[in-house]
Design a protein around this motif. Structure first.
Motif, PDB file in Angstrom:
ATOM      1  N   GLY A 179       0.837  -1.187   0.000  1.00  0.00           N
ATOM      2  CA  GLY A 179       0.000   0.000   0.000  1.00  0.00           C
ATOM      3  C   GLY A 179       0.869   1.233   0.000  1.00  0.00           C
ATOM      4  O   GLY A 179       2.065   1.174  -0.264  1.00  0.00           O
ATOM      5  N   ALA A 180       0.270   2.373   0.290  1.00  0.00           N
ATOM      6  CA  ALA A 180       1.011   3.626   0.329  1.00  0.00           C
ATOM      7  C   ALA A 180       2.083   3.569   1.412  1.00  0.00           C
ATOM      8  O   ALA A 180       1.887   2.935   2.438  1.00  0.00           O
ATOM      9  CB  ALA A 180       0.044   4.781   0.603  1.00  0.00           C
ATOM     10  N   PRO A 181       3.227   4.221   1.164  1.00  0.00           N
ATOM     11  CA  PRO A 181       4.280   4.200   2.189  1.00  0.00           C
ATOM     12  C   PRO A 181       3.828   4.924   3.456  1.00  0.00           C
ATOM     13  O   PRO A 181       3.068   5.883   3.398  1.00  0.00           O
ATOM     14  CB  PRO A 181       5.447   4.930   1.530  1.00  0.00           C
ATOM     15  N   HIS A 182       4.290   4.427   4.581  1.00  0.00           N
ATOM     16  CA  HIS A 182       3.952   5.012   5.875  1.00  0.00           C
ATOM     17  C   HIS A 182       5.223   5.184   6.684  1.00  0.00           C
ATOM     18  O   HIS A 182       6.216   4.513   6.443  1.00  0.00           O
ATOM     19  CB  HIS A 182       3.000   4.098   6.661  1.00  0.00           C
ATOM     20  N   LYS A 183       5.156   6.077   7.659  1.00  0.00           N
ATOM     21  CA  LYS A 183       6.266   6.216   8.589  1.00  0.00           C
ATOM     22  C   LYS A 183       6.452   4.904   9.339  1.00  0.00           C
ATOM     23  O   LYS A 183       5.485   4.218   9.636  1.00  0.00           O
ATOM     24  CB  LYS A 183       5.985   7.308   9.622  1.00  0.00           C
ATOM     25  N   MET A 184       7.700   4.588   9.621  1.00  0.00           N
ATOM     26  CA  MET A 184       7.980   3.408  10.426  1.00  0.00           C
ATOM     27  C   MET A 184       7.471   3.635  11.840  1.00  0.00           C
ATOM     28  O   MET A 184       7.421   4.760  12.315  1.00  0.00           O
ATOM     29  CB  MET A 184       9.490   3.141  10.487  1.00  0.00           C
ATOM     30  N   ALA A 185       7.120   2.550  12.494  1.00  0.00           N
ATOM     31  CA  ALA A 185       6.743   2.629  13.906  1.00  0.00           C
ATOM     32  C   ALA A 185       7.957   3.087  14.697  1.00  0.00           C
ATOM     33  O   ALA A 185       9.084   2.941  14.255  1.00  0.00           O
ATOM     34  CB  ALA A 185       6.276   1.267  14.393  1.00  0.00           C
ATOM     35  N   PRO A 186       7.748   3.673  15.871  1.00  0.00           N
ATOM     36  CA  PRO A 186       8.879   4.084  16.690  1.00  0.00           C
ATOM     37  C   PRO A 186       9.710   2.864  17.067  1.00  0.00           C
ATOM     38  O   PRO A 186       9.250   1.727  16.929  1.00  0.00           O
ATOM     39  CB  PRO A 186       8.228   4.713  17.924  1.00  0.00           C
ATOM     40  N   PRO A 187      10.945   3.079  17.527  1.00  0.00           N
ATOM     41  CA  PRO A 187      11.787   1.939  17.902  1.00  0.00           C
ATOM     42  C   PRO A 187      11.079   1.022  18.882  1.00  0.00           C
ATOM     43  O   PRO A 187      10.185   1.433  19.612  1.00  0.00           O
ATOM     44  CB  PRO A 187      13.004   2.603  18.551  1.00  0.00           C
ATOM     45  N   PHE A 188      11.519  -0.215  18.885  1.00  0.00           N
ATOM     46  CA  PHE A 188      10.931  -1.246  19.726  1.00  0.00           C
ATOM     47  C   PHE A 188      10.805  -0.778  21.165  1.00  0.00           C
ATOM     48  O   PHE A 188      11.699  -0.149  21.711  1.00  0.00           O
ATOM     49  CB  PHE A 188      11.818  -2.490  19.674  1.00  0.00           C
ATOM     50  N   HIS A 234      13.994 -10.142  23.575  1.00  0.00           N
ATOM     51  CA  HIS A 234      15.366  -9.671  23.335  1.00  0.00           C
ATOM     52  C   HIS A 234      15.687  -9.737  21.837  1.00  0.00           C
ATOM     53  O   HIS A 234      16.243  -8.788  21.272  1.00  0.00           O
ATOM     54  CB  HIS A 234      16.354 -10.503  24.153  1.00  0.00           C
ATOM     55  N   LEU A 235      15.348 -10.832  21.194  1.00  0.00           N
ATOM     56  CA  LEU A 235      15.596 -10.984  19.762  1.00  0.00           C
ATOM     57  C   LEU A 235      14.816  -9.946  18.955  1.00  0.00           C
ATOM     58  O   LEU A 235      15.358  -9.320  18.032  1.00  0.00           O
ATOM     59  CB  LEU A 235      15.224 -12.390  19.308  1.00  0.00           C
ATOM     60  N   LEU A 236      13.557  -9.726  19.285  1.00  0.00           N
ATOM     61  CA  LEU A 236      12.755  -8.732  18.577  1.00  0.00           C
ATOM     62  C   LEU A 236      13.329  -7.327  18.745  1.00  0.00           C
ATOM     63  O   LEU A 236      13.317  -6.527  17.811  1.00  0.00           O
ATOM     64  CB  LEU A 236      11.301  -8.778  19.050  1.00  0.00           C
ATOM     65  N   LYS A 237      13.852  -7.025  19.920  1.00  0.00           N
ATOM     66  CA  LYS A 237      14.490  -5.723  20.137  1.00  0.00           C
ATOM     67  C   LYS A 237      15.722  -5.580  19.259  1.00  0.00           C
ATOM     68  O   LYS A 237      15.947  -4.540  18.655  1.00  0.00           O
ATOM     69  CB  LYS A 237      14.847  -5.515  21.596  1.00  0.00           C
ATOM     70  N   GLN A 238      16.538  -6.631  19.167  1.00  0.00           N
ATOM     71  CA  GLN A 238      17.718  -6.583  18.313  1.00  0.00           C
ATOM     72  C   GLN A 238      17.329  -6.356  16.854  1.00  0.00           C
ATOM     73  O   GLN A 238      17.961  -5.568  16.158  1.00  0.00           O
ATOM     74  CB  GLN A 238      18.531  -7.884  18.441  1.00  0.00           C
ATOM     75  N   LEU A 239      16.298  -7.046  16.392  1.00  0.00           N
ATOM     76  CA  LEU A 239      15.836  -6.854  15.020  1.00  0.00           C
ATOM     77  C   LEU A 239      15.344  -5.426  14.794  1.00  0.00           C
ATOM     78  O   LEU A 239      15.629  -4.816  13.773  1.00  0.00           O
ATOM     79  CB  LEU A 239      14.720  -7.861  14.699  1.00  0.00           C
ATOM     80  N   SER A 240      14.631  -4.892  15.761  1.00  0.00           N
ATOM     81  CA  SER A 240      14.137  -3.524  15.658  1.00  0.00           C
ATOM     82  C   SER A 240      15.279  -2.517  15.659  1.00  0.00           C
ATOM     83  O   SER A 240      15.293  -1.580  14.859  1.00  0.00           O
ATOM     84  CB  SER A 240      13.175  -3.219  16.796  1.00  0.00           C
ATOM     85  N   ASP A 241      16.238  -2.721  16.550  1.00  0.00           N
ATOM     86  CA  ASP A 241      17.385  -1.813  16.626  1.00  0.00           C
ATOM     87  C   ASP A 241      18.162  -1.766  15.316  1.00  0.00           C
ATOM     88  O   ASP A 241      18.746  -0.743  14.962  1.00  0.00           O
ATOM     89  CB  ASP A 241      18.323  -2.215  17.769  1.00  0.00           C
ATOM     90  N   SER A 242      18.170  -2.879  14.596  1.00  0.00           N
ATOM     91  CA  SER A 242      18.868  -2.914  13.304  1.00  0.00           C
ATOM     92  C   SER A 242      17.943  -2.521  12.148  1.00  0.00           C
ATOM     93  O   SER A 242      18.315  -2.622  10.983  1.00  0.00           O
ATOM     94  CB  SER A 242      19.463  -4.300  13.058  1.00  0.00           C
ATOM     95  N   GLU A 243      16.736  -2.053  12.486  1.00  0.00           N
ATOM     96  CA  GLU A 243      15.708  -1.626  11.544  1.00  0.00           C
ATOM     97  C   GLU A 243      15.327  -2.732  10.565  1.00  0.00           C
ATOM     98  O   GLU A 243      14.977  -2.507   9.425  1.00  0.00           O
ATOM     99  CB  GLU A 243      16.154  -0.369  10.794  1.00  0.00           C
TER     100      GLU A 243
END
Length: 107
Positions: free
Chosen positions: A3-12, A96-105
């Motif tokens: 769909g249309a581009p959207h702003k990314m969610a804030p960091p994890f 913890h893993l999800l936070k690492q993935l989020s931190d690396s965008e």
């Protein structure tokens, strides 16, 4: 989802202490999903519960996944843990893993 581009969610953010009512019908489900979306993304603060569109995403084994959309806010996916899944999944390690993935965008 496309769909249309959207702003990314804030960091994890660490897991929120919010419950999603999946057993009492559509109105309580939408209310609790709105509360989650409002808590994790600032653009959802001005959205009313009535403006939500909710679709269950199929295919999950241990969780329920909802795609939540509304005009004026980015679409969000809300994952609800299945009953007693903490007995087979280490949620602390998963977070913890999800936070690492989020931190690396990555997610």
């Amino acid at each position: 989802f496309f769909g249309a581009p959207h702003k990314m969610a804030p960091p994890f953010r660490n897991c929120l202490d919010l419950e999603v009512d999946t057993k009492s019908g559509e109105a309580p489900l939408h209310q609790s999903l709105w509360a989650v979306c409002s808590a994790i993304h600032p653009d959802w603060g001005s959205i009313t519960r009535e403006a939500l569109e909710v679709k269950m995403v199929s295919g999950g084994i241990t969780n329920i996944l909802y795609k939540v959309t509304a005009d004026g806010a980015p679409p969000l996916l809300v994952r609800v843990y299945g009953d007693k899944t903490e007995m087979i999944i280490d949620r602390k390690k998963e977070t913890h893993l999800l936070k690492q993935l989020s931190d690396s965008e990555f997610s």
